[in-house]
Design a protein around this motif. Structure first.
Motif, PDB file in Angstrom:
ATOM      1  N   GLU A  11       0.828  -1.204   0.000  1.00  9.52           N
ATOM      2  CA  GLU A  11       0.000   0.000   0.000  1.00  9.52           C
ATOM      3  C   GLU A  11       0.866   1.260   0.000  1.00  9.52           C
ATOM      4  N   SER A  12       1.994   1.222   0.714  1.00  8.99           N
ATOM      5  CA  SER A  12       2.902   2.377   0.704  1.00  8.99           C
ATOM      6  C   SER A  12       3.570   2.530  -0.663  1.00  8.99           C
ATOM      7  N   LEU A  13       3.942   1.395  -1.306  1.00  5.60           N
ATOM      8  CA  LEU A  13       4.518   1.467  -2.651  1.00  5.60           C
ATOM      9  C   LEU A  13       3.510   2.037  -3.643  1.00  5.60           C
ATOM     10  N   LYS A  14       2.262   1.650  -3.479  1.00  9.36           N
ATOM     11  CA  LYS A  14       1.206   2.139  -4.366  1.00  9.36           C
ATOM     12  C   LYS A  14       1.040   3.652  -4.226  1.00  9.36           C
ATOM     13  N   ARG A  15       1.141   4.161  -3.004  1.00 10.05           N
ATOM     14  CA  ARG A  15       1.012   5.601  -2.778  1.00 10.05           C
ATOM     15  C   ARG A  15       2.207   6.375  -3.327  1.00 10.05           C
ATOM     16  N   THR A  18       3.547   6.848  -9.438  1.00 10.82           N
ATOM     17  CA  THR A  18       2.520   7.427 -10.303  1.00 10.82           C
ATOM     18  C   THR A  18       2.369   6.618 -11.593  1.00 10.82           C
ATOM     19  N   LYS A  19       3.192   5.595 -11.749  1.00  9.55           N
ATOM     20  CA  LYS A  19       3.138   4.762 -12.957  1.00  9.55           C
ATOM     21  C   LYS A  19       1.984   3.764 -12.858  1.00  9.55           C
ATOM     22  N   LYS A  20       1.104   3.787 -13.857  1.00  9.60           N
ATOM     23  CA  LYS A  20      -0.071   2.919 -13.837  1.00  9.60           C
ATOM     24  C   LYS A  20       0.299   1.438 -13.884  1.00  9.60           C
ATOM     25  N   SER A  21       1.343   1.112 -14.627  1.00  7.43           N
ATOM     26  CA  SER A  21       1.737  -0.297 -14.741  1.00  7.43           C
ATOM     27  C   SER A  21       2.208  -0.844 -13.397  1.00  7.43           C
ATOM     28  N   GLU A  22       2.932  -0.049 -12.624  1.00  7.52           N
ATOM     29  CA  GLU A  22       3.366  -0.481 -11.294  1.00  7.52           C
ATOM     30  C   GLU A  22       2.170  -0.562 -10.347  1.00  7.52           C
ATOM     31  N   ILE A  23       1.278   0.404 -10.440  1.00  4.17           N
ATOM     32  CA  ILE A  23       0.105   0.422  -9.560  1.00  4.17           C
ATOM     33  C   ILE A  23      -0.730  -0.839  -9.753  1.00  4.17           C
ATOM     34  N   LYS A  24      -0.870  -1.304 -10.995  1.00  2.78           N
ATOM     35  CA  LYS A  24      -1.645  -2.525 -11.268  1.00  2.78           C
ATOM     36  C   LYS A  24      -1.019  -3.736 -10.581  1.00  2.78           C
ATOM     37  N   TYR A  26       0.935  -3.683  -7.895  1.00  5.36           N
ATOM     38  CA  TYR A  26       0.760  -3.520  -6.450  1.00  5.36           C
ATOM     39  C   TYR A  26      -0.672  -3.838  -6.043  1.00  5.36           C
ATOM     40  N   GLU A  27      -1.639  -3.416  -6.848  1.00  2.78           N
ATOM     41  CA  GLU A  27      -3.042  -3.703  -6.532  1.00  2.78           C
ATOM     42  C   GLU A  27      -3.323  -5.196  -6.580  1.00  2.78           C
ATOM     43  N   LYS A  28      -2.702  -5.888  -7.519  1.00  3.95           N
ATOM     44  CA  LYS A  28      -2.868  -7.345  -7.602  1.00  3.95           C
ATOM     45  C   LYS A  28      -2.300  -8.020  -6.350  1.00  3.95           C
ATOM     46  N   PHE A  29      -1.117  -7.583  -5.914  1.00  7.31           N
ATOM     47  CA  PHE A  29      -0.530  -8.098  -4.680  1.00  7.31           C
ATOM     48  C   PHE A  29      -1.448  -7.818  -3.501  1.00  7.31           C
ATOM     49  N   ILE A  30      -1.951  -6.589  -3.405  1.00  7.71           N
ATOM     50  CA  ILE A  30      -2.823  -6.195  -2.294  1.00  7.71           C
ATOM     51  C   ILE A  30      -4.088  -7.033  -2.286  1.00  7.71           C
ATOM     52  N   GLU A  31      -4.664  -7.261  -3.458  1.00  4.34           N
ATOM     53  CA  GLU A  31      -5.876  -8.075  -3.559  1.00  4.34           C
ATOM     54  C   GLU A  31      -5.625  -9.499  -3.068  1.00  4.34           C
TER      55      GLU A  31
END
Length: 150
Positions: A11-15, A18-24, A26-31
């Motif tokens: 969650e801290s990495l996601k915050r 700003t790169k959408k590819s990285e955010i995806k 991180y979101e998959k990991f979080i899920e």
């Protein structure tokens, strides 16, 4: 690294990014981590997952973070699949469509000799995708019914 600590880390990495590819990624990991927290595991199984998270060396800071975490996500998903038979949503669908296209191309080349080659390839790919999607959706439904889907 505990599940909660790993969740907070992503969650801290996601915050931070700003790169959408990285955010995806991180979101998959979080899920996956949230769904693992909601499942009932024995203490030995939880320790096994935490040992695997430690072995992934998530806190290392590689030059290409996207590539590193994408590979790490694949390793973690494979670990969950191999040890606990847990798959993410659409796991079988993705793989079976890929195999369907692969075998569809081969079938298209073989049957394309009787017809026009491009027509045979087109029908082969379409039929392979359709068959792969059908098989993948059936396997995903079976995994969900068995309680093996995250």
């Amino acid at each position: 690294m505990t599940l909660k600590n790993t969740l907070n880390f992503f969650e801290s990495l996601k915050r931070e990014t700003t790169k959408k590819s990285e955010i995806k990624i991180y979101e998959k990991f979080i899920e996956i981590l949230k769904k693992l927290e909601n499942r009932e595991f024995t203490t030995d199984e939880i320790q096994s997952i935490e040992v695997e998270l430690d072995s992934l060396q998530l806190k290392s800071y590689p030059e290409n973070r996207k590539k590193f975490f994408k590979n790490t996500l694949n390793k973690f998903e494979n670990y969950l699949k191999d040890i606990f038979s847990l798959t993410s949503k659409g796991y079988y669908m993705e793989r079976s469509i890929g195999y369907g296209v692969l075998f569809g191309v081969v079938a298209g080349v073989i049957f394309g000799e009787r017809f026009e080659r491009s027509l045979g390839l087109s029908f082969g790919i379409c039929f392979g995708m359709f068959l792969g999607a059908f098989i993948g959706s059936r396997l995903d439904a079976q995994a969900k019914a068995a309680g093996n889907m995250l």
